[in-house]
Design a protein around this motif. Structure first.
Motif, PDB file in Angstrom:
ATOM      1  N   ARG A  19      -9.990  32.210  -7.470  1.00  0.00           N
ATOM      2  CA  ARG A  19      -9.508  33.301  -6.616  1.00  0.00           C
ATOM      3  C   ARG A  19      -9.173  32.771  -5.227  1.00  0.00           C
ATOM      4  O   ARG A  19      -9.858  31.900  -4.698  1.00  0.00           O
ATOM      5  CB  ARG A  19     -10.553  34.408  -6.498  1.00  0.00           C
ATOM      6  N   GLU A 131      -2.039  29.867 -15.904  1.00  0.00           N
ATOM      7  CA  GLU A 131      -1.005  30.433 -15.035  1.00  0.00           C
ATOM      8  C   GLU A 131      -1.385  30.212 -13.581  1.00  0.00           C
ATOM      9  O   GLU A 131      -2.417  30.722 -13.128  1.00  0.00           O
ATOM     10  CB  GLU A 131      -0.839  31.931 -15.308  1.00  0.00           C
ATOM     11  N   GLY A 133       0.066  31.335 -10.723  1.00  0.00           N
ATOM     12  CA  GLY A 133       0.854  32.214  -9.864  1.00  0.00           C
ATOM     13  C   GLY A 133       0.305  32.319  -8.451  1.00  0.00           C
ATOM     14  O   GLY A 133       1.063  32.448  -7.483  1.00  0.00           O
ATOM     15  N   SER A 134      -1.008  32.275  -8.332  1.00  0.00           N
ATOM     16  CA  SER A 134      -1.621  32.323  -7.005  1.00  0.00           C
ATOM     17  C   SER A 134      -1.254  31.085  -6.197  1.00  0.00           C
ATOM     18  O   SER A 134      -0.945  31.176  -5.002  1.00  0.00           O
ATOM     19  CB  SER A 134      -3.143  32.438  -7.147  1.00  0.00           C
ATOM     20  N   THR A 135      -1.285  29.940  -6.851  1.00  0.00           N
ATOM     21  CA  THR A 135      -0.917  28.690  -6.174  1.00  0.00           C
ATOM     22  C   THR A 135       0.520  28.755  -5.673  1.00  0.00           C
ATOM     23  O   THR A 135       0.818  28.380  -4.529  1.00  0.00           O
ATOM     24  CB  THR A 135      -1.085  27.499  -7.137  1.00  0.00           C
ATOM     25  N   LYS A 137       2.316  31.336  -4.886  1.00  0.00           N
ATOM     26  CA  LYS A 137       2.427  32.257  -3.751  1.00  0.00           C
ATOM     27  C   LYS A 137       1.785  31.662  -2.503  1.00  0.00           C
ATOM     28  O   LYS A 137       2.325  31.778  -1.399  1.00  0.00           O
ATOM     29  CB  LYS A 137       1.775  33.591  -4.106  1.00  0.00           C
ATOM     30  N   TYR A 138       0.639  31.010  -2.670  1.00  0.00           N
ATOM     31  CA  TYR A 138      -0.100  30.452  -1.543  1.00  0.00           C
ATOM     32  C   TYR A 138       0.722  29.409  -0.787  1.00  0.00           C
ATOM     33  O   TYR A 138       0.724  29.362   0.449  1.00  0.00           O
ATOM     34  CB  TYR A 138      -1.400  29.828  -2.053  1.00  0.00           C
ATOM     35  N   SER A 223      -9.723  38.266 -11.831  1.00  0.00           N
ATOM     36  CA  SER A 223      -9.010  37.902 -10.607  1.00  0.00           C
ATOM     37  C   SER A 223      -9.166  38.969  -9.534  1.00  0.00           C
ATOM     38  O   SER A 223      -9.030  38.690  -8.347  1.00  0.00           O
ATOM     39  CB  SER A 223      -7.527  37.693 -10.914  1.00  0.00           C
ATOM     40  N   ARG A 254      -1.435  42.122 -13.168  1.00  0.00           N
ATOM     41  CA  ARG A 254      -1.575  41.318 -11.949  1.00  0.00           C
ATOM     42  C   ARG A 254      -1.207  39.870 -12.273  1.00  0.00           C
ATOM     43  O   ARG A 254      -1.987  39.136 -12.895  1.00  0.00           O
ATOM     44  CB  ARG A 254      -3.024  41.409 -11.450  1.00  0.00           C
ATOM     45  N   ASP A 255      -0.013  39.440 -11.847  1.00  0.00           N
ATOM     46  CA  ASP A 255       0.444  38.110 -12.235  1.00  0.00           C
ATOM     47  C   ASP A 255       0.184  37.042 -11.177  1.00  0.00           C
ATOM     48  O   ASP A 255       0.369  35.855 -11.442  1.00  0.00           O
ATOM     49  CB  ASP A 255       1.925  38.123 -12.630  1.00  0.00           C
ATOM     50  N   THR A 256      -0.241  37.441  -9.985  1.00  0.00           N
ATOM     51  CA  THR A 256      -0.573  36.450  -8.959  1.00  0.00           C
ATOM     52  C   THR A 256      -2.019  36.012  -9.155  1.00  0.00           C
ATOM     53  O   THR A 256      -2.933  36.447  -8.452  1.00  0.00           O
ATOM     54  CB  THR A 256      -0.346  37.019  -7.551  1.00  0.00           C
ATOM     55  N   ASN A 258      -4.709  32.614 -10.680  1.00  0.00           N
ATOM     56  CA  ASN A 258      -4.925  31.244 -11.146  1.00  0.00           C
ATOM     57  C   ASN A 258      -5.971  31.314 -12.242  1.00  0.00           C
ATOM     58  O   ASN A 258      -7.177  31.418 -11.970  1.00  0.00           O
ATOM     59  CB  ASN A 258      -5.404  30.339 -10.010  1.00  0.00           C
TER      60      ASN A 258
END
Length: 509
Positions: A19, A131, A133-135, A137-138, A223, A254-256, A258
């Motif tokens: 997270r 996945e 996705g968080s990375t 976006k970050y 997440s 929620r796709d954002t 890790n």
């Protein structure tokens, strides 16, 4: 009971979640996330992890968003995702596969791997997905972007992303470029069939999903471990903004995230050879894998005969009734797939067994094509904790385009085949609706969505021409029609549609 030594079993499951507010958040790559999950699955076998890793002969990898279409991987990628992971684990499988796009993939691959093990074409199989996705976006607006590019030599069976089996130039031209708008058409078509109002239906969706958030709030791999009330989910606010009609944000996957998950399957004889304790063994009692008709061909866009057949066929293969099932995890990217599967099962959102073990895609997380690997991992853990119980996993892919089901238990059973291919042919042979791609004239709105994620609020329409009843798509930015779509109820509204070089346009008549 004694079983054939070639019987496939699940022997190890692993999950990993990073997270963004975690201390020491790393912004991990797809390979790193899958590696953590695969390590956990190897450890979960209770056998020697390095020995098992070295014995893996087949690996199935799920695609991430960044390799699920023509878009570039902005932070770089491995040219061979499964082998990049296996290198880190000390394994060198004879065969690695990259599966096409589809959330049904992990469950479909359990059945494929099981059949391969029974046939003697595989012995120790890893199914993995992740996945980042968080990375993505970050690091999107940062200067210190990592480079996750890797080049690994070795065999790779790349089955292609397959994204164009779900969309084509016609649907893309008319705004179907993301899952929320695609499923918005389906949920609004279902609402039309049921004769429900906009607010009435939104309340039903919120009632269906609120119990899932309670599960997510207690799941250490979630997440977004926050419990949401029905009122919170259905009330549009700045935080719970509209994404695409009929969905505010808390009803959208929620796709954002890790997240990574991995499943390890073996033959019974391999499990014995590697010393996997028998209390780790989980058997596949039922399975199915069906394909739906193309989106615009379906007579009722608010239904899914393929999903209904898949649910019924898995139960038939397992020789079970719905009352025999102890746990469910129904794919919940949006309410529509849950409504379809729960209705096929005859269970409701307030069933004491619940409809999810993870917490659902809007709250647990929606890690692209690999979510159902998490659902299977949770189910395996639950079955071990309650020997003899049965767990049901329903997995959905595309625009309600493919549906796969698995039924799991520690109760020993030999592998059984399904009639999935025959049933898919039966679905394909159902009546279809003709589509007019360049319509002119009057018609009515059959179903719709509104895109709030575009610079200009835009209505997306599927309609029927008055002249011949054929189906068409159109978009609209007409103030009067968009206001009706966003603020009232346009189902059955009379429109005039015209064809242009850039797609079809509709206005009220």
């Amino acid at each position: 009971m004694p079983v054939d030594p070639r019987t496939p079993i699940l022997v190890g499951v692993g999950q990993f979640t990073e997270r963004i507010d975690d201390p020491g958040y790393r912004g991990m790559s797809a390979v790193e996330l899958a590696t953590e999950a695969a390590r956990a699955a190897l450890a979960d076998t209770g056998a020697d992890a390095s020995s098992v890793a070295g014995a893996i002969d087949t690996v199935f990898g799920m695609r991430q968003f960044e390799i699920s279409g023509p878009m570039p991987a902005t932070l770089g990628k491995s040219n061979n995702y499964p082998r990049s992971v296996m290198q880190r684990l000390g394994g060198n499988p004879a065969r690695v596969v990259l599966e096409p796009v589809g959330g049904q993939g992990p469950q479909k691959l359990v059945a494929e791997a099981g059949a391969a093990i029974v046939a003697g074409d595989a012995d120790v199989v890893m199914i993995m997905g992740s996945e980042p996705g968080s990375t993505a976006k970050y690091f999107a607006d940062r200067d210190d972007k990592p480079d996750f590019t890797e080049h690994v030599e070795g065999q790779l069976e790349d089955r292609g992303h397959g994204i164009y089996s779900y969309i084509d130039e016609y649907t893309v031209t008319h705004g179907l470029t993301g899952a929320p708008v695609q499923y918005g058409l389906l949920d609004n078509a279902r609402r039309a069939r049921l004769g429900l109002g906009v607010q009435e239906y939104r309340h039903a969706m919120a009632e269906l999903f609120a119990p899932m958030s309670k599960v997510a709030a207690k799941n250490p791999f979630s997440s977004s471990p926050v419990e949401r009330s029905v009122e919170e989910i259905e009330t549009v606010t700045d935080d719970n903004r509209m994404i695409c009609d009929p969905y505010p944000r808390y009803l959208v996957a929620r796709d954002t995230v890790n997240q990574g998950a991995a499943l390890l399957m073996m033959s019974v004889e391999a499990a014995r050879r590697h010393g996997v304790p028998q209390d780790k063994w989980v058997f596949v009692h039922g399975h199915s894998d069906l394909v739906e008709q193309a989106l615009l061909s379906r007579v009722d866009m608010g239904a899914s005969p393929a999903a209904v057949h898949a649910v019924q066929e898995a139960l038939r293969v397992a020789g079970l009734g719905v009352g025999d099932i102890a746990t469910f995890d129904l794919y919940s990217c949006f309410p529509f797939p849950v409504f379809v599967a729960s209705e096929a099962l005859g269970v409701s959102g307030d069933d004491p067994r619940g409809l999810t073990l993870t917490g659902g895609l809007p709250y647990f997380g929606g890690p692209g094509n690999s979510y159902s690997a998490h659902a299977i991992a949770e189910t395996v853990a639950q079955m071990r904790n309650a020997p003899g119980d049965f767990g049901f996993v329903g997995a959905n892919g595309g625009i309600m385009s493919k549906y796969s089901v698995g039924i799991y238990s520690t109760e020993p059973v030999e592998w059984r085949s399904s009639r999935s291919a025959e049933l898919t042919e039966r679905v394909a042979a159902l009546p279809t609706v003709p589509v007019t791609k360049q319509p002119e004239g009057s018609g009515v709105v059959e179903t719709y969505s509104v895109r709030y994620d575009w610079p200009v609020r835009t209505g997306i329409i599927v309609g029927r021409l008055d002249a011949d009843g054929s189906r068409f798509m159109a978009t609209t930015t007409d103030d009067e029609l968009v206001a009706l779509m966003a603020e009232a109820d346009p189902l059955g509204a009379k429109v005039v549609v015209t064809s242009t070089d850039n797609g079809n346009r509709a206005v009220l008549r």
